[in-house]
Design an enzyme around this catalytic site. Structure first.
Site, PDB file in Angstrom:
ATOM      1  N   SER A  60     -60.909  -9.363 -27.604  1.00  0.00           N
ATOM      2  CA  SER A  60     -60.901  -9.755 -29.079  1.00  0.00           C
ATOM      3  C   SER A  60     -62.125  -9.483 -29.558  1.00  0.00           C
ATOM      4  O   SER A  60     -63.303 -10.259 -28.877  1.00  0.00           O
ATOM      5  CB  SER A  60     -60.354 -11.202 -29.218  1.00  0.00           C
ATOM      6  OG  SER A  60     -61.089 -11.484 -30.417  1.00  0.00           O
TER       7      SER A  60
ATOM      8  N   HIS B 153     -58.023  -6.305 -29.937  1.00  0.00           N
ATOM      9  CA  HIS B 153     -57.545  -7.363 -30.750  1.00  0.00           C
ATOM     10  C   HIS B 153     -58.328  -7.503 -31.766  1.00  0.00           C
ATOM     11  O   HIS B 153     -59.640  -7.904 -31.720  1.00  0.00           O
ATOM     12  CB  HIS B 153     -57.253  -8.402 -29.815  1.00  0.00           C
ATOM     13  CG  HIS B 153     -56.691  -9.643 -30.488  1.00  0.00           C
ATOM     14  ND1 HIS B 153     -55.087  -9.847 -30.455  1.00  0.00           N
ATOM     15  CD2 HIS B 153     -56.960 -10.670 -31.123  1.00  0.00           C
ATOM     16  CE1 HIS B 153     -55.106 -10.926 -31.284  1.00  0.00           C
ATOM     17  NE2 HIS B 153     -56.098 -11.598 -31.621  1.00  0.00           N
TER      18      HIS B 153
ATOM     19  N   ASP C  74     -59.090  -9.850 -35.029  1.00  0.00           N
ATOM     20  CA  ASP C  74     -58.792 -10.893 -35.735  1.00  0.00           C
ATOM     21  C   ASP C  74     -59.097 -11.036 -37.100  1.00  0.00           C
ATOM     22  O   ASP C  74     -60.533 -10.880 -37.346  1.00  0.00           O
ATOM     23  CB  ASP C  74     -59.512 -12.193 -34.999  1.00  0.00           C
ATOM     24  CG  ASP C  74     -58.872 -12.598 -33.623  1.00  0.00           C
ATOM     25  OD1 ASP C  74     -57.658 -12.536 -33.600  1.00  0.00           O
ATOM     26  OD2 ASP C  74     -59.679 -12.580 -32.643  1.00  0.00           O
TER      27      ASP C  74
ATOM     28  N   MET D 113     -59.073 -13.069 -40.585  1.00  0.00           N
ATOM     29  CA  MET D 113     -58.927 -14.319 -41.182  1.00  0.00           C
ATOM     30  C   MET D 113     -59.296 -14.227 -42.669  1.00  0.00           C
ATOM     31  O   MET D 113     -60.307 -13.370 -43.056  1.00  0.00           O
ATOM     32  CB  MET D 113     -59.924 -15.119 -40.334  1.00  0.00           C
ATOM     33  CG  MET D 113     -59.785 -15.020 -38.904  1.00  0.00           C
ATOM     34  SD  MET D 113     -60.614 -16.234 -38.022  1.00  0.00           S
ATOM     35  CE  MET D 113     -60.442 -15.871 -36.324  1.00  0.00           C
TER      36      MET D 113
ATOM     37  N   HIS E 173     -54.387  -9.270 -35.555  1.00  0.00           N
ATOM     38  CA  HIS E 173     -53.787 -10.282 -35.571  1.00  0.00           C
ATOM     39  C   HIS E 173     -54.068 -11.094 -37.208  1.00  0.00           C
ATOM     40  O   HIS E 173     -55.369 -11.499 -37.293  1.00  0.00           O
ATOM     41  CB  HIS E 173     -54.365 -11.304 -34.473  1.00  0.00           C
ATOM     42  CG  HIS E 173     -54.110 -12.778 -34.507  1.00  0.00           C
ATOM     43  ND1 HIS E 173     -54.792 -13.699 -33.690  1.00  0.00           N
ATOM     44  CD2 HIS E 173     -52.934 -13.343 -35.039  1.00  0.00           C
ATOM     45  CE1 HIS E 173     -53.967 -14.738 -33.895  1.00  0.00           C
ATOM     46  NE2 HIS E 173     -53.280 -14.541 -34.711  1.00  0.00           N
TER      47      HIS E 173
ATOM     48  N   MET F  83     -54.399 -13.518 -39.571  1.00  0.00           N
ATOM     49  CA  MET F  83     -54.537 -15.124 -39.603  1.00  0.00           C
ATOM     50  C   MET F  83     -54.672 -15.212 -41.346  1.00  0.00           C
ATOM     51  O   MET F  83     -55.659 -15.763 -41.694  1.00  0.00           O
ATOM     52  CB  MET F  83     -55.436 -15.626 -38.982  1.00  0.00           C
ATOM     53  CG  MET F  83     -55.011 -15.928 -37.468  1.00  0.00           C
ATOM     54  SD  MET F  83     -56.461 -16.137 -36.372  1.00  0.00           S
ATOM     55  CE  MET F  83     -57.001 -14.519 -36.184  1.00  0.00           C
TER      56      MET F  83
ATOM     57  N   MET G 297     -50.184 -18.808 -29.497  1.00  0.00           N
ATOM     58  CA  MET G 297     -51.617 -19.409 -29.423  1.00  0.00           C
ATOM     59  C   MET G 297     -51.753 -20.338 -28.580  1.00  0.00           C
ATOM     60  O   MET G 297     -51.133 -21.213 -28.582  1.00  0.00           O
ATOM     61  CB  MET G 297     -51.904 -19.715 -31.016  1.00  0.00           C
ATOM     62  CG  MET G 297     -51.992 -18.533 -32.026  1.00  0.00           C
ATOM     63  SD  MET G 297     -53.118 -17.326 -31.826  1.00  0.00           S
ATOM     64  CE  MET G 297     -54.938 -18.289 -31.573  1.00  0.00           C
TER      65      MET G 297
ATOM     66  N   ASP H  71     -53.272 -15.887 -26.522  1.00  0.00           N
ATOM     67  CA  ASP H  71     -54.686 -15.835 -27.297  1.00  0.00           C
ATOM     68  C   ASP H  71     -55.087 -17.265 -27.395  1.00  0.00           C
ATOM     69  O   ASP H  71     -54.788 -18.260 -28.043  1.00  0.00           O
ATOM     70  CB  ASP H  71     -54.147 -15.206 -28.726  1.00  0.00           C
ATOM     71  CG  ASP H  71     -55.407 -14.866 -29.462  1.00  0.00           C
ATOM     72  OD1 ASP H  71     -56.678 -15.119 -29.029  1.00  0.00           O
ATOM     73  OD2 ASP H  71     -55.421 -14.617 -30.602  1.00  0.00           O
TER      74      ASP H  71
HETATM   75  C1  DX5 Z   1     -58.876 -17.241 -32.404  1.00  0.00           C
HETATM   76  C2  DX5 Z   1     -58.480 -15.900 -32.363  1.00  0.00           C
HETATM   77  C3  DX5 Z   1     -58.646 -15.320 -31.063  1.00  0.00           C
HETATM   78  C4  DX5 Z   1     -59.981 -15.657 -30.219  1.00  0.00           C
HETATM   79  C5  DX5 Z   1     -59.856 -15.782 -28.821  1.00  0.00           C
HETATM   80  O1  DX5 Z   1     -58.268 -17.609 -33.766  1.00  0.00           O
HETATM   81  O2  DX5 Z   1     -57.060 -15.472 -32.559  1.00  0.00           O
HETATM   82  O3  DX5 Z   1     -58.316 -14.112 -30.822  1.00  0.00           O
HETATM   83  O4  DX5 Z   1     -61.028 -14.531 -30.337  1.00  0.00           O
HETATM   84  O5  DX5 Z   1     -61.118 -16.331 -28.513  1.00  0.00           O
HETATM   85  P1  DX5 Z   1     -61.270 -16.687 -27.024  1.00  0.00           P
HETATM   86  O6  DX5 Z   1     -61.002 -15.662 -25.992  1.00  0.00           O
HETATM   87  O7  DX5 Z   1     -62.941 -16.730 -27.110  1.00  0.00           O
HETATM   88  O8  DX5 Z   1     -60.797 -18.101 -27.118  1.00  0.00           O
HETATM   89 ZN    ZN Z   2     -56.383 -13.306 -32.246  1.00  0.00          ZN
END
Ligand code: DX5
Ligand code: ZN
Length: 223
Positions: free
Chosen positions: A14, A39, A41, A43, A72, A74, A143, A178
């Site tokens: 990620s 991955h 993320d 947001m 992903h 969010m 998650m 994740d």
């Molecule tokens: C959190 C993300 C994850 C995050 C995981 O909201 O969806 O993908 O990057 O990070 P680590 O591996 O550091 O927990």
């Molecule tokens: Zn993620």
């Protein structure tokens, strides 16, 4: 670029913990470690209390990488934005069950756009919430931290839901996990039935990312 067929363990870095000022280089480095998927993320500062990147950044990254872009989302109202992410180069899109009341329709839209579809469960969301739609997806994401930030502590209770998710989807659909994945937690989630392991901090906080990826891979039991 398609999500690899189920049956392999994929370590999926990620970029949330990468250096956003040199993302293309950061992705090239993990690509050289032999991963197949990265991955992303996404947001929106609304569904989660943090803001990252949108379609323009994904489109620029697409020119620098042949990895599968596992996006992903969010974000609230994911149905409004999926087309733009696919146009930008997302190959797989996961949305949150908590963010939409029409998951079947969104899965159908993603498949019509030529994108594989994933559904995600927050730590407190019960598996029943996705039971009906999970078999329509290509991947289910469990998650194991509250979404929004990297480098949080792994939640074992949330990870236990993987067992039930795997029972529901069978062997042909990927089960991704994740949050807080590292050499200690990776073998636990694989033993529960996960095959797609997202790791941010455990890879990008290290100077040798390739060694970090290999260490997580080697920590997983052979299935
Ligand atoms: C959190 C993300 C994850 C995050 C995981 O909201 O969806 O993908 O990057 O990070 P680590 O591996 O550091 O927990
Ligand atoms: Zn993620």
């Amino acid at each position: 670029m398609r999500l690899p067929k189920a049956g392999t363990i994929e370590i999926v870095p990620s970029i949330l913990s990468a250096d956003f000022a040199k993302l293309a280089d950061e992705i090239a480095e993990i690509e050289s470690a032999g991963v197949n998927v990265v991955h992303l993320d996404i947001m929106d500062g609304h569904f989660v209390p943090n803001i990252t990147i949108g379609p323009p950044v994904v489109a620029k990254l697409r020119k620098h990488s042949n990895l599968v872009f596992d996006s992903h989302l969010m974000i609230s109202e994911p149905e409004k934005y999926v087309e733009r992410f696919v146009e930008a180069g997302a190959n797989h899109i996961t949305f949150h069950i908590e963010a939409t009341d029409k998951p079947e329709k969104l899965i159908d839209i993603l498949h019509k756009l030529g994108c594989t579809a994933g559904i995600c469960l927050n730590p407190e969301t019960p598996v029943e919430a996705i039971e009906a739609v999970a078999p329509l997806c290509d991947m289910v994401l469990v998650m194991t931290v509250e979404p929004g930030f990297g480098a949080q502590e792994f939640m074992l209770e949330a990870a236990k839901k993987i067992v039930r998710v795997r029972e529901i989807v069978g062997p042909e659909i990927r089960v991704e996990v994740d949050g807080g994945i590292d050499t200690e937690t990776a073998p636990i989630v694989v033993s529960y039935g996960a095959d797609t392991l997202v790791a941010g901090n455990a890879i990008f906080a290290k100077t040798d990312r390739i060694a970090a990826i290999n260490a997580i891979r080697e920590a997983c039991p052979v299935r």
